[in-house]
Design an enzyme around this catalytic site. Structure first.
Site, mmCIF file in Angstrom:
data_model
loop_
_atom_site.group_PDB
_atom_site.id
_atom_site.type_symbol
_atom_site.label_atom_id
_atom_site.label_comp_id
_atom_site.label_asym_id
_atom_site.label_seq_id
_atom_site.Cartn_x
_atom_site.Cartn_y
_atom_site.Cartn_z
ATOM 1 N N HIS A 269 -3.472 15.148 -5.215
ATOM 2 C CA HIS A 269 -2.923 13.920 -5.005
ATOM 3 C C HIS A 269 -2.211 14.110 -3.054
ATOM 4 C CE1 HIS A 269 0.579 11.086 -6.200
ATOM 5 N NE2 HIS A 269 1.046 11.602 -5.868
ATOM 6 N N GLU A 270 -2.152 14.665 -3.095
ATOM 7 C CA GLU A 270 -1.054 14.994 -1.434
ATOM 8 C C GLU A 270 -2.460 15.264 -0.887
ATOM 9 O OE1 GLU A 270 2.077 14.176 -1.813
ATOM 10 O OE2 GLU A 270 2.387 14.891 -3.415
ATOM 11 N N HIS A 273 -3.060 10.732 0.127
ATOM 12 C CA HIS A 273 -2.379 10.626 1.125
ATOM 13 C C HIS A 273 -2.706 11.012 2.057
ATOM 14 C CE1 HIS A 273 1.075 8.868 -1.841
ATOM 15 N NE2 HIS A 273 1.500 10.057 -2.438
ATOM 16 N N GLU A 299 -0.302 5.092 -2.627
ATOM 17 C CA GLU A 299 0.222 6.257 -4.140
ATOM 18 C C GLU A 299 -1.352 5.818 -4.753
ATOM 19 O OE1 GLU A 299 1.410 8.783 -6.455
ATOM 20 O OE2 GLU A 299 1.828 7.849 -4.932
#
Length: 505
Positions: A269-270, A273, A299
């Site tokens: 997830h990160e 980003h 997001e």
């Protein structure tokens, strides 16, 4: 008199100086969450407050306002959709918002965020909201003051805060999108609950050594395209990504040696980003076209890599033997079908960041529902635990056993990020629509993922989303990239496409 070109270059130079100053705060903020000893909180709060004041003073200077006044003619800048017009438009928006906020308020908010986050860490560890209540009261009061200073026209106070994260969005618009989505999700959750298929999630709670998790997560993040020569991965109480500017992007995650999904999918997830930040144009740093379009678009990138890619069957067709090699005791004898079902298990759970794809958006809607009365004044901070538990029970038919699994689980309110949560659900909607378009443009993504080929998708995102920055606001960007306005249909089609066969619906 100076020409438009000269004034524009002068503006860009000033914007880049402001961005550099803000990046210094980012470094200190990252350090606070990763390596700073607890005893440094008071001094760090003073440092960040001073930098916030300096940045605010520069971002509201009369000279900057004069430059913006001289750059009103969009046609002279190249047309309304041009990069130069976008840079001026968004600089003006930021300037107008900033000039409505007194320096005192900006510094007080910075100080409250720093000390509030430290109080949150301690309160969460002790599972006791009362230890954080005083700071939430201060932070909410400061955000209410900010909303009143900024203004919200004919809307509601919450609009002023939401607009800071999702430019142009209003509470009414978000409700309009969330309503139909919530209805469809509730039906799907109910259908899955009635299914006879019950994945064995206990296999994810076996022993997964932290060092092996760290190495495997890093390897996967690198495979999907995060550049570790321009970034790093560390640990924090709450996972986040922080970019200091071109060439330096920091990811964090947290490890539990008896829970595989948390750190692994948190890292993906990160990394999503981070891939976005690394894909922004370096030459445009400090300007709108060198900045992410919105937190919802940001997001969309993290959720796409975490769920549309990282929880897909093709991804694990490629990575599962590596996972078995990394965790032989936990996964050595586990069939891929069992593992795939476990990482895509759907059932109500306490923690948002560990929630499955189907119930995740309900976690967001809960927070959206609470934040509005919190900012309007109809919900007092002291009443948050009770309101959280009541709302959680209404959404999930469960009541959190303690505050750490309830209203203290997220860092956002302690960091003053009220109005941020809706961008997570918007991100899921954006992600589905972008992913549909990428599949249409690139062909068989599943076959690529099975071979470990993630570069085509990354490059498509670099070109169509990242490199455009904030040339277009989120809703317009979606239309430019996909040719269609934002809709919940792609997300629901994705969820049904994965979970209907998995649960034999």
């Amino acid at each position: 008199m100076a020409s438009v070109d000269e004034r524009y270059e002068e503006l860009i130079g000033e914007l880049k100086q402001i961005a550099l100053l803000n990046s210094c705060s980012s470094v200190l903020g990252w350090d606070e969450q990763t390596y700073m000893p607890p005893g440094g909180a008071e001094h760090r709060a003073n440092q960040l407050a001073m930098l916030a004041g300096m940045s605010h003073e520069r971002a509201t200077s009369p000279q900057l306002g004069e430059l913006l006044d001289e750059l009103q003619d969009e046609e002279a800048l190249g047309g309304a959709d041009s990069e130069r017009a976008a840079n001026v438009r968004e600089a003006r928006r930021s300037y107008e918002r900033a000039t409505k906020l007194p320096r005192r308020l900006v510094e007080e908010q910075s100080r409250a965020r720093t000390l509030g986050q430290q109080a949150w860490v301690d309160a969460r560890r002790r599972k006791n909201f009362a230890d954080f209540q005083e700071w939430l009261e201060k932070i909410v009061a400061l955000k209410q003051e900010e909303a009143e200073a900024v203004g919200y026209g004919d809307g509601v106070r919450y609009d002023a805060l939401l607009d800071d994260y999702e430019p142009g969005a209003t509470t009414a618009q978000v409700k309009e999108v969330f309503g139909p989505l919530r209805d469809e999700l509730v039906k799907l959750v109910a259908a899955i609950a009635d299914s006879d298929i019950k994945p064995d999630i206990d296999l994810l709670a076996r022993h997964y050594p932290v060092e092996a998790q760290r190495e495997f997560g890093r390897r996967a993040a690198e495979a999907i395209g995060f550049d570790f020569s321009a970034g790093r991965l560390d640990e924090a109480a709450h996972p986040f990504c922080s970019s200091f500017g071109p060439g330096d992007c920091r990811l964090t995650t947290r490890y539990d040696e008896y829970h595989f999904p948390g750190a692994f999918f948190g890292t993906l997830h990160e990394a999503g980003h981070g891939i976005y930040e690394q894909g922004l144009r370096k030459d445009a740093y400090g300007t709108a076209v060198g900045h992410s379009a919105s937190l919802g678009i940001h997001e969309s990138q993290s959720r796409m890599w975490e769920n549309f890619v990282g929880r897909s069957r093709p991804f694990w067709n490629h990575f599962y033997t590596q996972a078995q090699d990394a965790f032989p005791e936990a996964l050595g004898e586990v069939p891929l079908d069992d593992f795939f079902g476990a990482v895509n298990d759907v059932r109500p759970s306490w923690i948002r960041v560990e929630a499955d794809e189907v119930t995740y958006n309900l976690h967001i809607m809960l927070r959206f529902e609470l934040e509005q009365p919190l900012i309007s004044g109809d919900l007092k901070p002291a009443d948050v635990p009770g309101a959280w538990n009541d709302t959680f029970h209404r959404y999930f038919d469960m009541t959190p056993p303690d505050d750490a699994l309830g209203c203290l689980q997220d860092i956002h309110w302690s960091a003053g990020l009220i109005g941020y949560f809706p961008t997570y659900a918007l991100g899921n909607l954006y992600a589905a629509q972008f992913f549909d378009q990428a599949r249409a443009d690139l062909g068989d993504l599943d076959a690529m993922f099975e071979k470990g080929e993630f570069q085509p998708l990354k490059e498509w995102l670099n070109k169509n989303v990242h490199a455009r920055g904030l040339q277009y606001r989120a809703n317009r960007l979606v239309e430019v990239v996909t040719g269609k306005p934002l809709s919940a249909e792609p997300l629901m089609r994705h969820l049904h496409g994965k979970f209907d066969p998995l649960y034999r619906l």
